[in-house]
Design an enzyme around this catalytic site. Sequence first.
Site, PDB file in Angstrom:
ATOM      1  N   LYS A  45      88.848  70.002  19.891  1.00  0.00           N
ATOM      2  CA  LYS A  45      89.936  70.639  20.639  1.00  0.00           C
ATOM      3  C   LYS A  45      89.603  72.042  21.141  1.00  0.00           C
ATOM      4  CE  LYS A  45      92.454  67.864  20.996  1.00  0.00           C
ATOM      5  NZ  LYS A  45      92.167  66.522  21.607  1.00  0.00           N
ATOM      6  N   THR A  48      85.755  70.456  24.773  1.00  0.00           N
ATOM      7  CA  THR A  48      84.729  69.427  24.939  1.00  0.00           C
ATOM      8  C   THR A  48      84.866  68.691  26.280  1.00  0.00           C
ATOM      9  OG1 THR A  48      85.336  69.004  22.631  1.00  0.00           O
ATOM     10  CG2 THR A  48      83.535  67.685  23.543  1.00  0.00           C
ATOM     11  N   TRP A  73      83.227  59.947  28.639  1.00  0.00           N
ATOM     12  CA  TRP A  73      82.495  59.571  27.416  1.00  0.00           C
ATOM     13  C   TRP A  73      81.171  58.886  27.725  1.00  0.00           C
ATOM     14  CZ3 TRP A  73      87.601  57.741  28.273  1.00  0.00           C
ATOM     15  CH2 TRP A  73      87.690  56.453  28.836  1.00  0.00           C
ATOM     16  N   HIS A 100      80.289  67.398  18.045  1.00  0.00           N
ATOM     17  CA  HIS A 100      81.139  68.193  17.142  1.00  0.00           C
ATOM     18  C   HIS A 100      80.394  68.500  15.835  1.00  0.00           C
ATOM     19  CE1 HIS A 100      84.634  67.671  19.623  1.00  0.00           C
ATOM     20  NE2 HIS A 100      84.919  66.451  19.265  1.00  0.00           N
ATOM     21  N   ARG A 122      87.116  78.421  20.316  1.00  0.00           N
ATOM     22  CA  ARG A 122      88.509  78.608  20.773  1.00  0.00           C
ATOM     23  C   ARG A 122      89.321  79.187  19.622  1.00  0.00           C
ATOM     24  NH1 ARG A 122      92.706  73.854  23.047  1.00  0.00           N
ATOM     25  NH2 ARG A 122      94.151  75.329  24.027  1.00  0.00           N
ATOM     26  N   SER A 130      96.772  72.129  19.447  1.00  0.00           N
ATOM     27  CA  SER A 130      96.261  71.044  20.275  1.00  0.00           C
ATOM     28  C   SER A 130      96.016  69.798  19.427  1.00  0.00           C
ATOM     29  CB  SER A 130      94.962  71.507  20.954  1.00  0.00           C
ATOM     30  OG  SER A 130      94.431  70.489  21.761  1.00  0.00           O
ATOM     31  N   PHE A 221      92.592  73.084  35.372  1.00  0.00           N
ATOM     32  CA  PHE A 221      93.378  72.157  34.551  1.00  0.00           C
ATOM     33  C   PHE A 221      94.178  71.156  35.396  1.00  0.00           C
ATOM     34  CE2 PHE A 221      97.244  71.087  32.153  1.00  0.00           C
ATOM     35  CZ  PHE A 221      96.670  70.515  31.035  1.00  0.00           C
ATOM     36  N   MET A 224      91.820  68.667  37.112  1.00  0.00           N
ATOM     37  CA  MET A 224      91.126  67.788  36.172  1.00  0.00           C
ATOM     38  C   MET A 224      92.084  66.783  35.540  1.00  0.00           C
ATOM     39  SD  MET A 224      88.416  69.249  33.457  1.00  0.00           S
ATOM     40  CE  MET A 224      88.604  68.107  32.097  1.00  0.00           C
ATOM     41  N   ARG A 249      96.935  68.425  27.735  1.00  0.00           N
ATOM     42  CA  ARG A 249      98.319  68.700  27.354  1.00  0.00           C
ATOM     43  C   ARG A 249      98.884  69.921  28.084  1.00  0.00           C
ATOM     44  NH1 ARG A 249     100.766  71.735  23.378  1.00  0.00           N
ATOM     45  NH2 ARG A 249      98.735  72.743  23.151  1.00  0.00           N
ATOM     46  N   LYS A 250      98.423  71.118  27.716  1.00  0.00           N
ATOM     47  CA  LYS A 250      98.938  72.339  28.375  1.00  0.00           C
ATOM     48  C   LYS A 250      97.826  73.132  29.040  1.00  0.00           C
ATOM     49  CE  LYS A 250     103.237  73.696  26.150  1.00  0.00           C
ATOM     50  NZ  LYS A 250     103.909  74.760  25.400  1.00  0.00           N
ATOM     51  N   GLY A 251      96.649  73.145  28.400  1.00  0.00           N
ATOM     52  CA  GLY A 251      95.516  73.841  28.997  1.00  0.00           C
ATOM     53  C   GLY A 251      95.718  75.342  29.121  1.00  0.00           C
TER      54      GLY A 251
HETATM   55  S1  PPS Z   1      88.338  66.699  21.861  1.00  0.00           S
HETATM   56  O1  PPS Z   1      89.304  65.705  21.310  1.00  0.00           O
HETATM   57  O2  PPS Z   1      87.659  67.445  20.800  1.00  0.00           O
HETATM   58  O3  PPS Z   1      87.405  66.090  22.806  1.00  0.00           O
HETATM   59  O4  PPS Z   1      89.266  67.736  22.646  1.00  0.00           O
HETATM   60  P1  PPS Z   1      88.732  68.896  23.601  1.00  0.00           P
HETATM   61  O5  PPS Z   1      88.410  68.327  24.920  1.00  0.00           O
HETATM   62  O6  PPS Z   1      87.713  69.694  22.904  1.00  0.00           O
HETATM   63  O7  PPS Z   1      90.010  69.818  23.721  1.00  0.00           O
HETATM   64  C1  PPS Z   1      91.184  69.400  24.375  1.00  0.00           C
HETATM   65  C2  PPS Z   1      91.894  70.654  24.828  1.00  0.00           C
HETATM   66  O8  PPS Z   1      91.185  71.198  25.970  1.00  0.00           O
HETATM   67  C3  PPS Z   1      92.128  71.319  27.039  1.00  0.00           C
HETATM   68  N1  PPS Z   1      91.461  71.181  28.353  1.00  0.00           N
HETATM   69  C4  PPS Z   1      91.566  72.114  29.316  1.00  0.00           C
HETATM   70  N2  PPS Z   1      92.189  73.311  29.328  1.00  0.00           N
HETATM   71  C5  PPS Z   1      92.133  74.025  30.479  1.00  0.00           C
HETATM   72  N3  PPS Z   1      91.524  73.601  31.594  1.00  0.00           N
HETATM   73  C6  PPS Z   1      90.870  72.409  31.625  1.00  0.00           C
HETATM   74  N4  PPS Z   1      90.280  72.007  32.753  1.00  0.00           N
HETATM   75  C7  PPS Z   1      90.871  71.609  30.436  1.00  0.00           C
HETATM   76  N5  PPS Z   1      90.360  70.398  30.101  1.00  0.00           N
HETATM   77  C8  PPS Z   1      90.723  70.167  28.823  1.00  0.00           C
HETATM   78  C9  PPS Z   1      93.119  70.194  26.759  1.00  0.00           C
HETATM   79  O9  PPS Z   1      94.278  70.331  27.542  1.00  0.00           O
HETATM   80  C10 PPS Z   1      93.328  70.391  25.278  1.00  0.00           C
HETATM   81  O10 PPS Z   1      94.066  71.581  24.961  1.00  0.00           O
HETATM   82  P2  PPS Z   1      95.650  71.643  24.818  1.00  0.00           P
HETATM   83  O11 PPS Z   1      95.927  73.000  24.248  1.00  0.00           O
HETATM   84  O12 PPS Z   1      96.074  70.544  23.901  1.00  0.00           O
HETATM   85  O13 PPS Z   1      96.209  71.501  26.214  1.00  0.00           O
END
Ligand code: PPS
Length: 288
Positions: A45, A48, A73, A100, A122, A130, A221, A224, A249-251
């Site tokens: 989270k 990745t 993936w 990871h 992070r 998250s 975000f 994507m 989710r929120k990014g």
């Molecule tokens: S995992 O399950 O480990 O592969 O998850 P991971 O991808 O590491 O983390 C998911 C969170 O990254 C956010 N995310 C982004 N944030 C901003 N901009 C972009 N482009 C973006 N892509 C992925 C994703 O929304 C998850 O965070 P939260 O806080 O839940 O929104």
Amino acid sequence: MASEKLYRVYHGLPVPKIAHTEESLSYLEAFEVTDDDIFAVTYPKSGTTWMQEILPLLLNGGDLQPVEKIPNWDRVPWLEETRLALVVDKLTPPRAMVSHMHYHLMPPSFHSSKAKVIYIARNPKDILVSSFYFHQMASFLDDPGTFEEFTEKFLAGQVLFGKWTDHVKSWRNTDLGDRILYITYEELIQDLREVLKRILHFLGREMSEDALDRVTDHCLFENMKKNQMSNYSLVPKDIMDSNKSPFLRKGISGDWKNHFSPELEAKFNTVIRKEMEGSGVEFPWDKE
Ligand code: PPS
């Protein structure tokens, strides 16, 4: 303790059985890392999926086609997951992968190679939030319980890939020298284009300003989130239910402020600070 039905324990770390089998973990251990391999390493989270979008685009000069045609993936597979063995032959050098894994659990060939690593950290409070929602939407993860209960598990390391503090400490104190670049999710949020330039420089790559603009825009975000190859909408609803919570989710950074009570925050800070004490590792969010 983490559910035995859903997780296997690999060197003390709970990993989801759905994508981590005895075979995939043996495959990881025997994996032949090459000098031009590139790994984006994260505690879950931490960004990745974002790196699975960014890396192919920076490596191919900004051609959007592959990230719009190949699921994340398969285009940037996880080193430890079952898909790697199935797609490894289709990866073109330089191969980009995510992981990871803690530093000492990387395969021996990684340590003797010149492969590069981008480590994305992070704010652990935002990771926790998250992850809390991820556990609600993913049927291959256990029920997180209340936010307070999930915080207890997180601090005890009874979550995917163990303790956040162990993960960051393992990757901050390495002998990788200039083979590793440290970035944060918060920097990506703050100035994506600038961080993309830093990554390009680290990888010894160049890109036209126009291509960089295109890649930056594509990796925002909101954009994507619309990419079916990256937003996990291809996964059946009984495995990942985006009606409960979307994967993207929120990014944002700082959503933890909507979830932590002052008491829980104080407790969280105390535990994390104690475990980071003496490590020499500091993050911008430590001062928040
Ligand atoms: S995992 O399950 O480990 O592969 O998850 P991971 O991808 O590491 O983390 C998911 C969170 O990254 C956010 N995310 C982004 N944030 C901003 N901009 C972009 N482009 C973006 N892509 C992925 C994703 O929304 C998850 O965070 P939260 O806080 O839940 O929104």
